[in-house]
Design an enzyme around this catalytic site. Structure first.
Site, mmCIF file in Angstrom:
data_model
loop_
_atom_site.group_PDB
_atom_site.id
_atom_site.type_symbol
_atom_site.label_atom_id
_atom_site.label_comp_id
_atom_site.label_asym_id
_atom_site.label_seq_id
_atom_site.Cartn_x
_atom_site.Cartn_y
_atom_site.Cartn_z
ATOM 1 N N LYS A 75 0.841 -1.188 0.000
ATOM 2 C CA LYS A 75 0.000 0.000 0.000
ATOM 3 C C LYS A 75 0.884 1.249 0.000
ATOM 4 C CE LYS A 75 -0.927 0.898 4.918
ATOM 5 N NZ LYS A 75 -0.645 2.320 4.982
ATOM 6 N N GLU A 135 -0.825 5.147 18.253
ATOM 7 C CA GLU A 135 0.621 5.308 18.123
ATOM 8 C C GLU A 135 1.088 6.474 18.987
ATOM 9 O OE1 GLU A 135 2.308 4.387 13.966
ATOM 10 O OE2 GLU A 135 0.406 5.394 13.558
ATOM 11 N N HIS A 145 -6.114 -1.347 7.231
ATOM 12 C CA HIS A 145 -5.874 -2.226 8.382
ATOM 13 C C HIS A 145 -7.141 -2.478 9.201
ATOM 14 C CE1 HIS A 145 -1.849 -1.507 7.234
ATOM 15 N NE2 HIS A 145 -1.579 -0.490 8.013
ATOM 16 N N TRP A 193 -43.696 13.237 3.167
ATOM 17 C CA TRP A 193 -43.611 13.277 1.709
ATOM 18 C C TRP A 193 -42.181 13.641 1.313
ATOM 19 C CZ3 TRP A 193 -48.273 12.341 -0.922
ATOM 20 C CH2 TRP A 193 -49.431 12.365 -0.131
#
Length: 791
Positions: free
Chosen positions: A174, A243, A267, A617
């Site tokens: 990727k 992270e 992922h 409607w």
């Protein structure tokens, strides 16, 4: 070097013959052999593959390739190979021997031109001939940027394919595109050179041991999970990757992709499909797994802007300015943190929230998929008598712990009051440090398992590539389904300013979020500025709802959330008055993205709304089946109708799909809807019509220069939109102007220009259809947020 490689191959062949019958030679070409990914993971993964497979009948040669000239490239590759390591349980002498063999089988070569690829092919064929080896196959690993794929693919296809009887496997890293269009474009390019079965798109998360265990775990524990794995027992699912590092040094990549494209689209989405898919009878069948994954994608509810919250650590823009030489005035809108609420509209998961979250510069590094089960027990004994293995009042959860965090390793955790799981022999029961708590419970409250031998994800995936196990990789169909799901959200967030956060422990509760009725929102309010400038930012509460005039009609303006709340209150008040006076309330609603927040507000915060006496409607509809995601009725169903108690016979979708045709003139769908309105709505005068305003001045599906619907006697018309799907059905301007009240909702900075323009024009419906909205005996009220009104 070439002669040394021949000798090494012959020695390897001798070892294979001694071990067992020779199965053929495999050439592995690593493109980008001196890059960061190769140095950190791929060479070590290839060495591990050699250790695992060299004595099992195959011989190998490894070709490190890059654009760098041969001498410099060889030096860089040699440096990368210095860090190769053996498993801890391998004797040092054996390690040295195998490492020496691997180095002899590895050579560098420059691959830059078509002639370079032709020379590589000739050398491989010559080496095979000299060593007397049969070719089993070739692996080309693309550790290069996607823009280089096409030229490399063309050269491989034209001059580096193996001969008859040998396989070709092309490995791709990727990113696989930036959105659905670019992913489709890249897939088409690659498809001109390679067959689908030849391509292995890597998502390294599928090589993580805890992730790879999800389907086998579900399979081995079918009996225990069959009754639990559904909406009746699962409270929510959390799929998380946090992270501690920031994007420094990688801002050129991060500015283009951001956290959603970098982590969530691939992922975390892959983990979601593994958790949510219907379990195939054979979980090792790549075809069955793909088929069940695609069923999940088909059931995913479309994402709206309100489905996500985004953030950005405070030093990110400064890093971008420094690394990409941006001016001091530059401020990035790229999110480094995102949380997204996903719903799966099928019988198993309907109503269960799936939370996907990832971010940089957070307080810890950890990844996991957590399935939290509902606690439906009421325990009579006091808490001190609750036993972890027996009490149903303790939390019940199943966690696939992907890595890092306080646990520090991959693991599968199952609450002891849930069931005792079965795992393969490659997993063992684990013990953590005393006092360790995970997900609100002590580790001792779980059955906890970890791999007998931890393996790097790339090593695992290289083994799968070598053995041709396609179920651990992303197919073209899988890839495009994922981008099709994520692209609308990415487009809706493109101009959204992310919430700033300091990073690490200092984030406090700033990024905490909540979810309700299909929307995600931060738990804490953050100051917003009407106009950026020095000094403290004013809070939204500092600006009261602004009441003024716009085109000589009342204007209500506020921050978006407050505006939606005000409009919802006004609609409810109008409904209550109409029901009290006439016994019913006729409401015509527009589609699009702007009313979504309004629908959700009406569904969740207006318990006194007289739904039992309300007729709904549609103002307009796209000429698509009502089940199509593009359908306005489908949006109304997803965000409002399924959440309120309105009689089904009070719901009036536009008849765009008749006689198995869409908006065919001869089917008279517009006339049918007009007759229905005339029959049920007194004087064809709606109690309230909700409209929007497009960037071109259109409203409903009445577009500039439209030949129908702007005047005349017709109540409902077929029109043509400049954007797809082109064909529409719409209430006409004369019918709209019969309404007792018309509310026009305009939101977002993108509407600022048209808002200014329309404020200055007169009655010119042919040019600006919205300018023709003026109820004959009713009231027109404009509802604009500050972004649209003030910019």
């Amino acid at each position: 070097m070439w002669n040394m490689l021949i000798v090494a191959m012959c020695l390897a062949l001798l070892g294979c013959l001694q071990a067992q019958e020779l199965q053929g030679h495999v050439s592995i070409i690593l493109l980008g052999a001196t890059g960061d990914l190769a140095k950190k993971y791929l060479w070590q993964g290839l060495f591990q593959l050699y250790l695992d497979e060299a004595g099992r009948g195959h011989s190998f040669s490894f070709h490190g390739a890059a654009l760098t000239a041969p001498k410099q490239g060889q030096e860089l590759m040699a440096k990368a190979l210095e860090s190769l390591s053996c498993p801890k349980d391998m004797a040092p002498s054996h390690c040295a021997e195998h490492k020496d063999q691997f180095l002899q089988l590895s050579q560098y070569r420059q691959l830059k031109t078509a002639e370079d690829y032709q020379a590589l092919n000739k050398d491989i064929e010559a080496q095979l001939q000299h060593a007397g080896l049969r070719e089993a196959g070739r692996i080309f690993y693309f550790s290069v940027p996607p823009f280089a794929y096409e030229d490399i693919a063309r050269n491989i296809n034209s001059s580096c394919r193996p001969g008859p009887g040998a396989w070709l496997r092309v490995v791709l890293e990727k990113p696989f595109g930036h959105d659905h269009f670019s992913a489709q474009q890249l897939a088409t390019e690659l498809g001109t050179f390679f067959q689908e079965e030849e391509m292995y798109r890597v998502d390294h998360y599928l090589g993580k041991q805890a992730v790879a265990q999800i389907l086998p775990f579900r399979d081995q524990n079918r009996k225990a999970l069959d009754g639990l794995w559904n909406r009746h027992h699962v409270e929510r699912v959390e799929i998380i990757m946090k992270e501690t590092v920031d994007a420094e040094g990688r801002t050129s990549f991060y500015e283009e992709y951001g956290v959603i494209r970098d982590v969530l689209q691939n992922h975390l989405t892959e983990v979601l499909t593994l958790v949510a898919m219907e379990l195939p009878h054979n979980v090792s069948s790549a075809e069955a797994v793909l088929r069940h994954k695609l069923q999940v994608f088909q059931a995913l509810r479309g994402l709206q802007r309100g489905s996500a919250v985004v953030g950005q650590y405070q030093s990110y823009s400064e890093q971008v300015r420094r690394e990409l030489q941006k001016p001091d005035s530059f401020h990035s809108l790229t999110p480094t943190f995102a949380a997204v609420l996903v719903h799966i509209d099928n019988l198993r998961w309907e109503g269960v929230p799936f939370i996907l979250m990832s971010g940089k510069a957070l307080d810890e590094r950890v990844g996991y998929a957590r399935i939290l089960f509902k606690n439906q027990a009421c325990c009579v004994q006091s808490e001190k008598h609750w036993a972890a293995a027996q009490s149903q009042c303790l939390p019940r959860q199943l966690v696939f712990h992907i890595g890092h965090g306080d646990l520090g390793s991959p693991a599968v955790l199952v609450s002891r009051n849930l069931f005792r799981p079965s795992l393969p022999s490659s997993w063992k029961e684990m013990e953590g440090p005393p006092g360790l708590r995970l997900f609100g419970s002590p580790l001792s409250d779980y059955y906890a398992y970890s791999p007998v031998r931890e393996r790097d994800a790339h090593s695992v995936l290289l083994s799968h590539i070598f053995h041709g196990r396609k179920n651990f990789f992303i197919t073209t169909e899988n890839l495009l389904a994922s981008w099709n799901f994520w692209t609308p959200l990415l487009e809706s967030l493109a101009h959204k300013a992310p919430r700033l956060y300091p990073g690490g422990a200092e984030n406090g509760r700033l990024l905490d979020f909540e979810f309700s009725s299909g929307r995600l929102f931060f738990s804490q309010q953050q100051p917003e500025q009407l106009v950026p400038g020095p000094g403290p930012a004013p809070m939204p509460s500092d600006f009261q709802v602004l009441r003024a005039k716009y085109r000589e009609s009342p204007l209500v303006s506020a921050w978006s959330e407050e505006l939606i709340s005000k409009l919802a209150n006004d609609i409810e008040a109008t409904a209550v008055r109409a029901v009290r006076r006439f016994g019913q309330f006729h409401l015509a609603l527009s589609g699009g993205s702007s009313p979504v927040a309004l629908f959700q507000q009406l569904a969740t915060a207006h318990y006194g709304f007289p739904w039992a006496h309300t007729h709904l409607w549609l103002v307009d509809e796209r000429c698509v089946p009502l089940s199509d995601p593009e359908s306005n009725f489908q949006g109304l169903q997803a965000h409002l109708l399924q959440h309120v108690r309105i009689p089904y016979y009070n719901i009036h979708p536009m008849p765009v799909h008749l006689q198995q045709r869409l908006c065919a003139e001869e089917d008279q769908g517009a006339q049918i809807y007009a007759r229905e309105i005339s029959a049920l709505v007194a004087n064809s005068s709606f109690d309230l019509v909700l409209l929007g305003m497009g960037a071109d001045g259109h409203t409903a599906s009445l577009f500039p220069q439209s030949p129908t619907g702007l005047d005349g006697e017709q109540l409902v018309v077929l029109t043509t939109s400049p954007s797809q799907p082109h064909r529409r059905m719409s209430l006409s301007l004369p019918l709209i102007n019969r309404a007792k009240k018309v509310a026009v909702l305009v939101m977002g900075r993108m509407k600022r220009e048209i808002t200014t323009l329309v404020s200055r024009v007169g009655h010119e419906p042919k040019k600006w259809p919205i300018s023709g909205v003026l109820p004959h005996s009713g009231q027109l009220v404009w509802y604009m947020d500050y972004d649209a009104f003030l910019g």
